[in-house]
Scaffold this motif. Structure first.
Motif, short mmCIF file in Angstrom:
data_model
loop_
_atom_site.label_atom_id
_atom_site.label_comp_id
_atom_site.label_asym_id
_atom_site.label_seq_id
_atom_site.Cartn_x
_atom_site.Cartn_y
_atom_site.Cartn_z
N LEU A 116 0.81 -1.22 0.00
CA LEU A 116 0.00 0.00 0.00
C LEU A 116 0.84 1.28 0.00
O LEU A 116 0.32 2.36 -0.26
CB LEU A 116 -0.95 -0.01 1.20
N SER A 117 2.13 1.13 0.25
CA SER A 117 2.98 2.33 0.27
C SER A 117 3.98 2.36 -0.88
O SER A 117 4.53 3.42 -1.18
CB SER A 117 3.72 2.44 1.61
N ARG A 118 4.26 1.20 -1.51
CA ARG A 118 5.19 1.16 -2.64
C ARG A 118 4.41 0.89 -3.92
O ARG A 118 3.40 0.18 -3.92
CB ARG A 118 6.24 0.06 -2.44
N LYS A 119 4.88 1.44 -5.03
CA LYS A 119 4.11 1.37 -6.29
C LYS A 119 4.11 -0.04 -6.90
O LYS A 119 3.18 -0.42 -7.60
CB LYS A 119 4.69 2.36 -7.31
N VAL A 120 5.19 -0.80 -6.69
CA VAL A 120 5.27 -2.18 -7.19
C VAL A 120 5.75 -3.05 -6.05
O VAL A 120 6.69 -2.67 -5.32
CB VAL A 120 6.23 -2.32 -8.39
N CYS A 121 5.13 -4.21 -5.87
CA CYS A 121 5.52 -5.11 -4.78
C CYS A 121 5.23 -6.55 -5.19
O CYS A 121 4.27 -6.81 -5.92
CB CYS A 121 4.75 -4.75 -3.51
N VAL A 122 6.09 -7.45 -4.71
CA VAL A 122 5.89 -8.88 -4.94
C VAL A 122 5.66 -9.57 -3.60
O VAL A 122 6.40 -9.34 -2.63
CB VAL A 122 7.11 -9.52 -5.64
N LEU A 123 4.63 -10.41 -3.55
CA LEU A 123 4.34 -11.23 -2.37
C LEU A 123 4.45 -12.69 -2.78
O LEU A 123 3.77 -13.14 -3.70
CB LEU A 123 2.92 -10.95 -1.86
N THR A 124 5.36 -13.42 -2.12
CA THR A 124 5.54 -14.83 -2.47
C THR A 124 5.51 -15.69 -1.20
O THR A 124 5.62 -15.18 -0.08
CB THR A 124 6.87 -15.04 -3.25
N GLY A 125 5.36 -16.99 -1.40
CA GLY A 125 5.29 -17.93 -0.28
C GLY A 125 4.59 -19.20 -0.71
O GLY A 125 3.89 -19.23 -1.73
N GLY A 126 4.77 -20.26 0.05
CA GLY A 126 4.19 -21.56 -0.27
C GLY A 126 2.79 -21.71 0.28
O GLY A 126 2.21 -20.78 0.86
N PRO A 127 2.19 -22.90 0.11
CA PRO A 127 0.83 -23.14 0.58
C PRO A 127 0.77 -23.09 2.11
O PRO A 127 1.71 -23.48 2.80
CB PRO A 127 0.52 -24.55 0.06
#
Length: 751
Positions: free
Chosen positions: A355-366
């Motif tokens: 919500l504060s950066r223009k591009v972001c990646v969220l990763t993680g397993g099940p």
């Protein structure tokens, strides 16, 4: 009709004339066909004919030239060298010919009326004065025109097919050639055969090269060598590469073309000069310079994506200014109270970054809370009045995103409104109207699609890419998510690693993480994870069918067609997707007099079949139908010559019979094709016959496709190999390099 003498010498050429009764086998790759022909002795005494019978359909009268032979198992048969179609002359023959489904718009009942009205003149009327068809009861002007057009198209396609017969081009490809070039088809094939590889889907360099040799194109012609170089690059993109190092390109092209390396080097330089390919120095795996050669679409997309992401990240514009000075402890406390549970620290970090950066990646397993984190981000953005758009690469993934967030999600293709030719309605000049764009299953985004997506994000909006980087990379070229997470990448990212307690109770989640960490899965005491040991591959294939068709429905009450998906490491072999599709179709949708079906090449399509699209087709549906789209055959109309498929996006798509090569059965699909989809149960054959394909990320991807149940079928040795084997097949891509370069421009490219 004349019939061959029973005493004809076995190797002397003979001629047989008769009506094609039925096709019993056809290989769609080679055109080799086994068929039954009625030579006038009646349906109880049909002749077996074998050979390349491109385009023949039941009901056609044929003049076959070939030789008599004998098969040790099937007995006497006629080996066809070539054939011509012959128009029938009797009322009965004409009625049967017209009613066979050869001519779009005419079925058995309409054939009866046409022949009843015109008698033996029926074919002459259609050929010379089709407007007279309106005299037939039930035939109006619209359908009359349809029949006349279909008749002319059939004639033209037959000409093309007969011309191509000597080079083993299949019926469907002949139809595509005609639809691409019309009356100029034969001229293009004769004079510019390598155009076919660029213009006609399904024709690659090898087929075009065979045709070129047949029409006299020299083996060492620059035209052939340049086409071979482009083919080599195209093949590498099918393996996921965005470019090839020039040395590797040259050696691969020499092997394919069987010409001197010097000629290939000259032709690469010519292609670069003519802007047919791009060449540029990029860093290699160890930082050493690599001379990279790209097909132009991939070069432009890679530069465009890097530039687009940096521009989004660095722009001073802001479409969600409310989060510039937000009191995060207060905001996150509000979120916890609203959800009735507390976010973990990594999840809170993801909310802040998105919500504060223009591009972001969220990763993680099940089981690590990606979905709950995404839902929290969307909730907080909407609470501040932000316009949020949700998307995913596949219909199934979009549906799941809708269910998880409570807000409508669409496929990326539909969101961008892709048009014929692949251009998007939304781009830099016509961006999406959103403040936050969330894209789930981002590991599936290939380079070309990711570039189109980023172009459509308006300046100042936020882009959140969500995906599991440990899964297989995209089917298309590139490894976008992995490149964005490279060390030194300017793109902010958060990786969730904590498996929540509720997820720990799932054998599917537990074993997915064990596999990803290189540990063997637990196979005892699990209520949702099983192994059926089978050492022999053939036994594993039989057991797979039994598990799907009988054991899972009986034990878990799941529907074998709707709820169970077989995922295989590869297409070929007894336990590969091709063979399993035939066996599963026979078990789940067997032939029936009440179920319509249509043979196409070596496959039979029936109402009720699970199918998948195997190419991008921007001409179909509201916004195209794309490689990997799943569906069910819901209708088959032999008169209109159409098959109707309801896709997993609940869209009805019509396929002409000639377009059925765009579909494959999907009772069993490869793991690569399953990306982005989720199923109640998955069954995974793991056999030593797929030894080279047994890799950790492939097995991990397959297991994480299951919501409730995983069943492995195969050998413990093969399973151990899959867990142990870490793929070293890094793709050739320079996206990470371009992202790290500040102020990169295309001026750095080489000519």
């Amino acid at each position: 009709m004349p019939t061959p003498s029973e005493t004809s010498p076995p190797f002397k050429q003979a001629v047989v004339q008769g009506v094609l009764e039925r096709i019993t086998y056809a290989n769609e790759e080679t055109g080799y066909t086994v068929a039954k022909v009625d030579t006038g002795r009646g349906s109880d005494d049909l002749l077996t004919v074998v050979g390349s019978l491109l385009g023949v359909q039941p009901g056609e009268a044929l003049r076959l030239r070939g030789r008599w032979g004998s098969h040790p198992r099937y007995g006497r048969q006629f080996q066809v060298d070539d054939y011509t179609t012959v128009l029938p002359a009797t009322v009965q023959g004409i009625r049967r010919y017209l009613g066979s489904g050869l001519i779009k718009g005419i079925g058995p009942k309409m054939a009866e009326r046409i022949v009843g009205h015109f008698g033996t003149d029926a074919l002459d009327v259609i050929e010379e004065d089709p407007a007279r068809l309106i005299e037939v009861p039930g035939l109006g002007p619209k359908r009359t025109r349809l029949i006349a057009d279909a008749w002319e198209e059939q004639k033209a396609i037959k000409e093309v097919m007969l011309f191509l017969q000597g080079v083993q081009v299949t019926t469907s490809l002949a139809v595509r050639i005609y639809k691409q070039y019309g009356d100029a088809s034969i001229e293009v094939v004769q004079k510019e055969p390598y155009r076919l590889a660029d213009d006609v889907w399904g024709i690659g360099f090898k087929t075009a090269d065979t045709i070129a040799q047949a029409v006299g194109i020299p083996h060492d012609s620059p035209e052939r060598v340049m086409a071979g170089i482009r083919f080599t690059l195209s093949e590498s993109s099918n393996e996921g590469h965005c470019f090839l190092p020039e040395e590797r390109l040259i050696s691969a092209a020499v092997k394919i073309l069987q010409v001197e390396a010097g000629l290939v080097i000259e032709c690469v330089a010519r292609l670069v000069a003519d802007e047919g390919v791009a060449r540029e120095n990029v860093p290699g795996p160890e930082g050493e310079p690599v001379r990279a050669v790209y097909l132009l679409p991939f070069h432009r997309a890679e530069m465009g994506l890097a530039t687009g992401l940096r521009t989004l990240l660095d722009t001073p514009e802001e479409r969600m200014p409310a989060f510039a000075d937000v009191d995060w402890p207060v905001a996150l406390d509000w979120l916890d109270r609203r959800a009735g549970t507390s976010l973990a620290e990594a999840q809170k970090e993801a909310v802040r970054e998105a919500l504060s950066r223009k591009v972001c990646v969220l990763t993680g397993g099940p089981g690590c809370g990606k979905s709950f984190t995404v839902s929290s981000i969307v909730t907080m953005a909407r609470a501040k009045g932000a316009e949020v758009i949700l998307a995913a690469p596949t219909g199934r993934a979009a549906k799941r995103l809708t269910e998880l967030t409570g807000h409508e999600a669409s496929t990326v293709h539909r969101l961008l409104e892709l048009r014929p030719g692949g251009e998007a309605a939304h781009d830099r000049d016509n961006p999406l109207d959103c403040d936050l764009l969330v894209v789930d299953e981002a590991s599936m985004l290939d380079l070309i699609l990711a570039n189109k997506l980023v172009k459509a994000v308006p300046p100042g909006a936020h882009l959140l890419l969500v995906g599991d980087v440990d899964q297989l990379p995209s089917v298309g070229a590139g490894q976008v998510l992995r490149d964005l997470l490279e060390e030194g990448s300017p793109i902010p990212s958060v990786r969730l690693t904590h498996v929540f307690r509720q997820a720990q109770q799932s054998g599917v989640v537990t074993n997915a993480h064990r596999i990803n960490q290189g540990e063997p899965p637990h196979l005892r005491g699990m209520a949702d994870f099983f192994l059926f040991p089978c050492e022999e591959t053939e036994e594993a294939a039989e057991m797979t069918v039994d598990v799907v068709a009988r054991r899972i429905p009986r034990r878990f009450g799941l529907d074998p067609l709707r709820d169970v998906q077989v995922l295989t490491p590869m297409k070929g072999g007894p336990a590969g997707s091709a063979n399993l599709n035939s066996a599963l179709q026979a078990a789940l949708t067997p032939p029936s007099e009440r179920v319509a079906e249509r043979r196409f090449g070596g496959r039979i399509f029936r109402v009720g079949d699970k199918v998948t699209q195997i190419r991008n087709n921007y001409e179909k549906g509201r916004n195209g139908v794309f490689n990997g789209t799943l569906g069910v055959v819901t209708g088959l109309d032999p008169v209109a010559q159409e098959v109707t498929v309801r896709t997993d996006e609940d869209e009805e798509i019509a396929y002409d019979f000639a377009e059925l090569d765009e579909l494959a059965h999907a009772y069993s699909i490869t793991v690569h094709r399953s990306q982005g989809s989720e199923y109640p149960a998955v069954v995974i054959p793991v056999t030593t016959s797929a030894w080279m394909m047994l890799q950790r990320n492939l097995l991990y991807t397959a297991v994480t496709r299951a919501k409730r149940l995983v069943v492995l079928v195969g050998s413990r040795r093969a399973l151990a190999q899959a867990v142990r084997n870490v793929s070293s097949g890094r793709r050739h891509t320079a996206l990470g390099h371009r992202l790290r370069l500040s102020g990169y421009s295309s001026a750095d490219s080489l000519n």
